[in-house]
Design a protein around this motif. Structure first.
Motif, PDB file in Angstrom:
ATOM      1  N   GLN A   1       0.836  -1.200  -0.138  1.00  0.00           N
ATOM      2  CA  GLN A   1      -0.124   0.065   0.030  1.00  0.00           C
ATOM      3  C   GLN A   1       0.981   1.409  -0.011  1.00  0.00           C
ATOM      4  O   GLN A   1       0.544   2.158  -0.511  1.00  0.00           O
ATOM      5  CB  GLN A   1      -0.787   0.035   1.090  1.00  0.00           C
ATOM      6  CG  GLN A   1      -2.302  -0.704   0.981  1.00  0.00           C
ATOM      7  CD  GLN A   1      -3.026  -0.700  -0.170  1.00  0.00           C
ATOM      8  OE1 GLN A   1      -3.293   0.701  -0.188  1.00  0.00           O
ATOM      9  NE2 GLN A   1      -3.107  -1.511  -0.739  1.00  0.00           N
ATOM     10  N   LEU A   2       1.992   1.164   0.739  1.00  0.00           N
ATOM     11  CA  LEU A   2       2.910   2.409   0.798  1.00  0.00           C
ATOM     12  C   LEU A   2       3.339   2.732  -0.629  1.00  0.00           C
ATOM     13  O   LEU A   2       3.700   3.859  -1.156  1.00  0.00           O
ATOM     14  CB  LEU A   2       3.989   2.227   1.930  1.00  0.00           C
ATOM     15  CG  LEU A   2       3.549   2.539   3.023  1.00  0.00           C
ATOM     16  CD1 LEU A   2       4.436   2.123   4.149  1.00  0.00           C
ATOM     17  CD2 LEU A   2       3.148   4.005   3.448  1.00  0.00           C
ATOM     18  N   LYS A   3       3.684   1.397  -1.521  1.00  0.00           N
ATOM     19  CA  LYS A   3       4.490   1.900  -2.640  1.00  0.00           C
ATOM     20  C   LYS A   3       3.435   2.326  -3.518  1.00  0.00           C
ATOM     21  O   LYS A   3       3.513   3.156  -4.433  1.00  0.00           O
ATOM     22  CB  LYS A   3       4.962   0.353  -3.094  1.00  0.00           C
ATOM     23  CG  LYS A   3       6.330   0.032  -2.482  1.00  0.00           C
ATOM     24  CD  LYS A   3       6.679  -1.432  -3.081  1.00  0.00           C
ATOM     25  CE  LYS A   3       7.954  -1.755  -2.523  1.00  0.00           C
ATOM     26  NZ  LYS A   3       8.398  -2.989  -3.227  1.00  0.00           N
ATOM     27  N   GLN A   4       2.213   2.206  -3.573  1.00  0.00           N
ATOM     28  CA  GLN A   4       1.082   2.341  -4.270  1.00  0.00           C
ATOM     29  C   GLN A   4       0.565   3.948  -3.837  1.00  0.00           C
ATOM     30  O   GLN A   4       0.503   4.758  -4.559  1.00  0.00           O
ATOM     31  CB  GLN A   4      -0.188   1.835  -4.362  1.00  0.00           C
ATOM     32  CG  GLN A   4      -0.193   0.379  -4.808  1.00  0.00           C
ATOM     33  CD  GLN A   4      -1.222  -0.454  -4.820  1.00  0.00           C
ATOM     34  OE1 GLN A   4      -2.075  -0.197  -4.146  1.00  0.00           O
ATOM     35  NE2 GLN A   4      -1.553  -1.252  -5.990  1.00  0.00           N
ATOM     36  N   HIS A   5       0.609   4.241  -2.501  1.00  0.00           N
ATOM     37  CA  HIS A   5      -0.134   5.614  -1.897  1.00  0.00           C
ATOM     38  C   HIS A   5       1.218   5.877  -0.883  1.00  0.00           C
ATOM     39  O   HIS A   5       0.907   5.634   0.243  1.00  0.00           O
ATOM     40  CB  HIS A   5      -1.239   5.167  -1.239  1.00  0.00           C
ATOM     41  CG  HIS A   5      -2.303   4.516  -2.397  1.00  0.00           C
ATOM     42  ND1 HIS A   5      -2.836   5.066  -3.246  1.00  0.00           N
ATOM     43  CD2 HIS A   5      -2.740   3.280  -2.495  1.00  0.00           C
ATOM     44  CE1 HIS A   5      -3.534   4.466  -3.904  1.00  0.00           C
ATOM     45  NE2 HIS A   5      -3.661   3.159  -3.229  1.00  0.00           N
ATOM     46  N   PRO A   6       2.296   6.417  -1.266  1.00  0.00           N
ATOM     47  CA  PRO A   6       3.438   6.667  -0.109  1.00  0.00           C
ATOM     48  C   PRO A   6       3.003   7.622   0.826  1.00  0.00           C
ATOM     49  O   PRO A   6       3.787   8.036   1.824  1.00  0.00           O
ATOM     50  CB  PRO A   6       4.403   7.150  -1.016  1.00  0.00           C
ATOM     51  CG  PRO A   6       4.060   7.539  -2.454  1.00  0.00           C
ATOM     52  CD  PRO A   6       2.629   6.837  -2.732  1.00  0.00           C
ATOM     53  N   VAL A   7       1.830   8.397   0.959  1.00  0.00           N
ATOM     54  CA  VAL A   7       1.559   9.415   1.866  1.00  0.00           C
ATOM     55  C   VAL A   7       0.615   8.429   2.704  1.00  0.00           C
ATOM     56  O   VAL A   7      -0.427   8.029   2.306  1.00  0.00           O
ATOM     57  CB  VAL A   7       0.801  10.641   1.502  1.00  0.00           C
ATOM     58  CG1 VAL A   7       0.248  11.302   2.595  1.00  0.00           C
ATOM     59  CG2 VAL A   7       1.862  11.311   0.487  1.00  0.00           C
ATOM     60  N   TRP A   8       0.991   8.407   4.231  1.00  0.00           N
ATOM     61  CA  TRP A   8       0.068   7.641   4.951  1.00  0.00           C
ATOM     62  C   TRP A   8       0.152   8.444   6.263  1.00  0.00           C
ATOM     63  O   TRP A   8       0.620   9.076   6.790  1.00  0.00           O
ATOM     64  CB  TRP A   8       0.875   6.626   5.601  1.00  0.00           C
ATOM     65  CG  TRP A   8       0.164   5.374   6.276  1.00  0.00           C
ATOM     66  CD1 TRP A   8      -0.972   5.543   6.834  1.00  0.00           C
ATOM     67  CD2 TRP A   8       0.902   4.062   6.732  1.00  0.00           C
ATOM     68  NE1 TRP A   8      -1.198   4.215   7.580  1.00  0.00           N
ATOM     69  CE2 TRP A   8      -0.176   3.663   7.293  1.00  0.00           C
ATOM     70  CE3 TRP A   8       2.086   3.481   6.620  1.00  0.00           C
ATOM     71  CZ2 TRP A   8      -0.009   2.410   7.989  1.00  0.00           C
ATOM     72  CZ3 TRP A   8       2.250   2.287   7.301  1.00  0.00           C
ATOM     73  CH2 TRP A   8       1.168   1.721   7.846  1.00  0.00           C
TER      74      TRP A   8
END
Length: 92
Positions: free
Chosen positions: A84-91
């Motif tokens: 998920q971080l690779k797809q959406h790096p803002v968490w």
């Protein structure tokens, strides 16, 4: 809505010089076990409290290990979080 930054634009692991900064010294001296991993899930930094908690003698025994496989209770969930971080790096 602004798109999140790409993984290539995210900052790298702290350099030795950064670890000598006031913030880096706080991490090194903190009683809180702290580790950082890159977006491939490899450990890039650990502080002395982390080494003491996990029973390692030195950073070289930890740096480069797969954080998901070696330090998460549920590696499958860890790998899902990394994906998920690779797809959406803002968490948040």
């Amino acid at each position: 809505m602004t798109p999140p930054p790409s993984p290539a634009s995210l900052p790298p692991a702290p350099s030795p010089e950064e670890l000598e900064s006031p913030a880096g010294l706080l991490l090194e001296r903190s009683a809180a076990a702290t580790a950082l991993a890159d977006l491939d899930g490899r450990v890039t930094y650990v502080n002395p409290a982390f080494l003491a908690l996990w029973g390692f003698d030195g950073k070289e025994a930890v740096i480069g290990k797969d954080a998901a496989e070696d330090f998460w209770v549920d590696p499958a969930l860890a790998h899902a979080a990394i994906a998920q971080l690779k797809q959406h790096p803002v968490w948040q």
